[in-house]
Design an enzyme around this catalytic site. Structure first.
Site, mmCIF file in Angstrom:
data_model
loop_
_atom_site.group_PDB
_atom_site.id
_atom_site.type_symbol
_atom_site.label_atom_id
_atom_site.label_comp_id
_atom_site.label_asym_id
_atom_site.label_seq_id
_atom_site.Cartn_x
_atom_site.Cartn_y
_atom_site.Cartn_z
ATOM 1 N N SER A 125 0.837 -1.208 0.000
ATOM 2 C CA SER A 125 0.000 0.000 0.000
ATOM 3 C C SER A 125 0.870 1.255 0.000
ATOM 4 O O SER A 125 1.580 1.515 -0.948
ATOM 5 C CB SER A 125 -0.964 -0.024 1.181
ATOM 6 N N LYS A 177 -22.432 16.395 7.905
ATOM 7 C CA LYS A 177 -21.418 16.916 8.815
ATOM 8 C C LYS A 177 -21.031 15.822 9.819
ATOM 9 O O LYS A 177 -21.884 15.227 10.466
ATOM 10 C CB LYS A 177 -21.953 18.151 9.551
#
Length: 338
Positions: A125, A177
């Site tokens: 990765s 949010k």
């Protein structure tokens, strides 16, 4: 009666002396630790070089996250007298942003000095993102390479909160949010927003692999499903350039930058006998666990057990902090705490 008074005076005198020596011992220990730190810091960002310089050995280990100090150290290395750089990588990855930052710093270093990457045990990765900054990647036959993918992971405690009878109330300026937050069910909109982030970062990762390793779409699809490959498999799939270790890296540098022949350039040539020397990127007291342990033992021995416990808690806190990765991860086998 006078005997008791004399005994009390002697005890107080001995207590004062004991306190004095305890404090003196602690001050000496602190001075020793600070002195060791200053010596290491004075060597940070420098590389001892003989005539014509040497090859710098850089180690990238563990979890990768944003690190301005590391970037600045690599910038100093680019201006040093090092003839070339060998980057050893042993990392499962880390944050996408931190891995991108490291890739960029290594790419800028490569623009000024020959740079080769050696994958020791693992470059997965984000570790592989860093490795691709080099034009030549080596790996051991049994090294693990790849894990091309992105993950966003978070715990969801809603069922647990229902079991214990806790309800979390929130007032938001907009539905997305602070979503998802693990304290309420993940809405389809929040999941779609996160999936878009993951997909965008994944597309960036795949594009980087395609461009840096010159892979066609079919070859890219073979390697970009999140799996890791052994060094031998990675060579066949063109994720690395050759199998080998640091000696093979030096041989490659000497072959591509010869000191004799028509293509030789004396100013930048690399002799195969050029010494390889360590170049530290981020020296800190936490890099010296033996000093940390010695300090705890000393404080305990002189009777300052409470202060010793504070040092132990500080070490534990640092270990937890290093595992606390926020944001999108380019990481093989992410910790369960995320």
């Amino acid at each position: 009666m006078s005997l008791d008074a004399d005994l009390i005076v002697d005890r107080r005198r001995m207590r004062r002396k004991l306190t004095f020596w305890r404090v003196a011992a602690v001050l000496v220990a602190i001075a020793a630790v600070v002195g060791a730190g200053l010596v290491i810091r004075s060597n940070h960002g420098t590389i001892a070089g003989g005539p014509g310089g040497s090859i710098a050995r850089v180690n990238i280990e563990g979890l990768i996250r944003g690190n301005r100090q590391r970037v600045e150290a690599l910038e100093r290395l680019s201006e040093s007298n090092a003839k070339a750089v060998i980057v050893h990588i042993s990392s499962p990855g880390g944050t996408v942003a931190g891995s991108e930052e490291l890739h960029g710093a290594l790419a800028r270093l490569k623009a000024k000095k020959p740079l080769v990457v050696v994958i020791d045990g693992l470059a997965a990765s984000g570790g592989y993102i860093a490795a691709m900054a080099s034009d030549h990647i080596l790996a051991q036959q049994s090294s693990l390479v790849g894990s091309i993918g992105v993950i966003f992971q978070y715990p969801n405690f809603t069922d647990l909160l229902k079991t214990i009878g806790v309800q979390v109330e929130s007032i938001k300026s907009s539905p997305l949010k602070a979503s998802p937050n693990g304290l309420e069910p993940t809405s389809p909109e929040a999941r779609a927003a996160v999936e878009a982030l993951v997909k965008d970062s994944y597309d960036w990762f795949k594009t980087l692999v395609r461009d840096r390793r010159s892979l066609d779409p079919a070859a890219l699809d073979k390697v970009a499903d999140g799996r890791v490959f052994t060094g031998r498999q990675a060579l066949e799939l063109k994720l690395i350039d050759a199998l080998g270790d640091e000696k093979a890296a030096v041989d490659w540098l000497a072959k591509t930058h010869p000191c004799s022949g028509e293509s030789a350039k004396p100013a930048t040539c690399i002799d195969p006998k050029t010494p390889v020397r360590d170049y530290r990127l981020s020296p800190r007291f936490s890099d010296l666990p033996f000093l940390h342990t010695a300090m705890i033992g000393l404080l305990d021995a002189v009777g300052l057990r409470a202060l010793a416990e504070h040092f132990k808690e500080w070490g534990t806190f640092q270990a937890v902090e290093r595992l606390n990765l926020d944001g999108l991860l380019a990481l093989w086998h992410p910790p369960m705490t995320n």
